[in-house]
Design an enzyme around this catalytic site. Structure first.
Site: not given
Ligand code: PMM
Length: 405
Positions: A222, A262
């Site tokens: 991020k 995650r």
């Molecule tokens: N961030 C993203 C997507 N899903 N789920 C949880 N539980 N926590 C997060 O911080 C989160 C998520 C956005 O990131 P991506 O585009 O890499 O999926």
């Protein structure tokens, strides 16, 4: 939940990200094809992922919404294939219909970054999944569809506001029928939060953990990491340059007691967590807890408090390896809790001060002086404090570590 359950006691649960989207910010388009996505899930598992978090619609700020049919067509074949192969699967969606179909296809975690705020049916679906399939419901902190400019990042105290909002969503989920033991909370790093606000949340993770639910951290790749790396020569500026930083966050989250992380780069995170745990040692969870220790003392800002005195209740938790004491059944190898109680009572009863903060600090310092104690968490309650309204308790908590321990 086989993988996640097997993980208990050996570090945080690692959720490996599998985005079947063309536009996710770091791996968009790589795993659109079901066969490639399934192969990727196998790689993630081999690298140490306990749960595969499958997403079919990017929640990245500025991403385009996807029709339900499209989202379902992306995620369901992948979920069916990897669940059939025995993997623990999570569905990353803010839509109830997708969550329900994913659970029917074998997902056992619903990862809803909106915490049920986006789709009014979501809590009902999560409750049914909880009752019928033992599925967990991951509640993300959310203020709406994320916007790239962070216009909704106007918090007073970001940690308190996120904590209170998550507590409210967890209660709503429980009221809808989700088992409390199936709830996981997630502060939603980057979702309507600036980098500095995200770091503040991580710095004060204990305040979220006080809610009593397992905490998941999603910092992988991020922007907050990019900002922190801005002054590092040669660090690179894209999301893919942030895997090292992500692994460090995973190790620190492990140290801070996070339930899960995650991440995209599972191998890096698994290695970082293994090193953190080797450093912390096998007795990391050992502690002695003393609660409700009553002391009469004269602390307070008012003259009458100084003159008359009142009750203070002390909770002290000290981290200390108990292995040697248990092996030899030998009191000299542990902290004698009777002596600790005597010392706390003497320290609290002495030298009146204005603030219970000062008292808590004093007790923590004292506890850290005992041999082998690496961390002390002290709560000072002042149940008869001069507050002009009926109240149950007022307390402060400090947590201190011995720097050389
Ligand atoms: N961030 C993203 C997507 N899903 N789920 C949880 N539980 N926590 C997060 O911080 C989160 C998520 C956005 O990131 P991506 O585009 O890499 O999926």
């Amino acid at each position: 939940m086989t993988g996640a359950a097997a993980m208990a006691g050996t570090g945080p649960v690692i959720l490996g990200v599998l985005n079947t989207t063309p536009d996710s910010f770091s791996d968009g388009g790589d795993y659109l094809d079901a066969e490639r996505a399934t192969a990727r899930a196998r790689e993630l598992t081999a690298a140490g992922a306990h749960v595969i978090d499958v997403g079919g619609e990017s929640t990245r700020p500025g991403a385009t919404a996807v029709p339900r049919a499209e989202e379902l067509a992306r995620v369901l074949p992948v979920i069916r294939a990897i669940a059939a192969a025995g993997a623990a699967v999570s569905i990353d969606t803010i839509h109830a219909e997708t969550a329900e179909a994913a659970v029917a296809a074998g997902a056992r975690f619903i990862n809803d970054v909106s915490g049920g705020l986006h789709d009014p049916e979501m809590l009902t679906v999560a409750a049914r999944a909880s009752a019928e399939h033992d599925s967990r419901y991951i509640i993300g902190h959310w203020r709406g569809i994320p916007d790239p400019e962070h216009v909704r990042s106007n918090y007073g105290d970001v940690v308190r506001e996120v904590r209170d909002a998550l507590a409210a969503r967890a209660l709503a989920a429980i009221a809808a029928g989700v088992a409390p033991s199936h709830i996981v909370i997630d502060p939603g790093l980057g979702f309507d939060k600036t980098g500095e606000q995200c770091w503040e949340i991580l710095r004060r993770l204990g305040e979220l953990q006080e809610l009593g639910y397992p905490v998941l951290i999603g910092a992988s790749r991020k922007r907050m990491l990019g900002d922190a790396l801005a002054t590092v020569p040669g660090a690179g500026s894209g999301p893919l340059d942030r895997d090292g930083a992500t692994a460090v966050v995973s190790a620190l989250a492990s140290r801070a007691g996070a339930w899960g992380v995650r991440v995209h780069d599972v191998a890096g995170t698994a290695a970082a967590i293994a090193i953190e745990r080797a450093w912390a040692g096998p007795d990391r969870g050992d502690r002695i807890t003393l609660t409700g220790l009553e002391v009469f003392a004269h602390h307070g800002v008012f003259d009458f408090e100084r003159e008359q005195g009142q009750r203070f209740l002390i909770d002290a938790e000290v981290s200390v390896s108990l292995r040697a004491a248990a092996a030899g059944d030998d009191l000299s190898n542990t902290v004698h809790y009777g002596e600790l109680a005597d010392a706390i009572v003497a320290a609290v009863a002495a030298d009146p001060v204005d603030l219970i903060e000062t008292v808590a600090e004093r007790v923590a310092e004292l506890a850290l002086g005992y041999p082998g104690v690496s961390r002390a968490r002290v709560t000072v309650h002042k149940p008869d404090a001069p507050i002009a309204h009926p109240f149950a308790d007022v307390a402060v908590t400090v947590e201190r570590e011995r720097s050389e321990a």
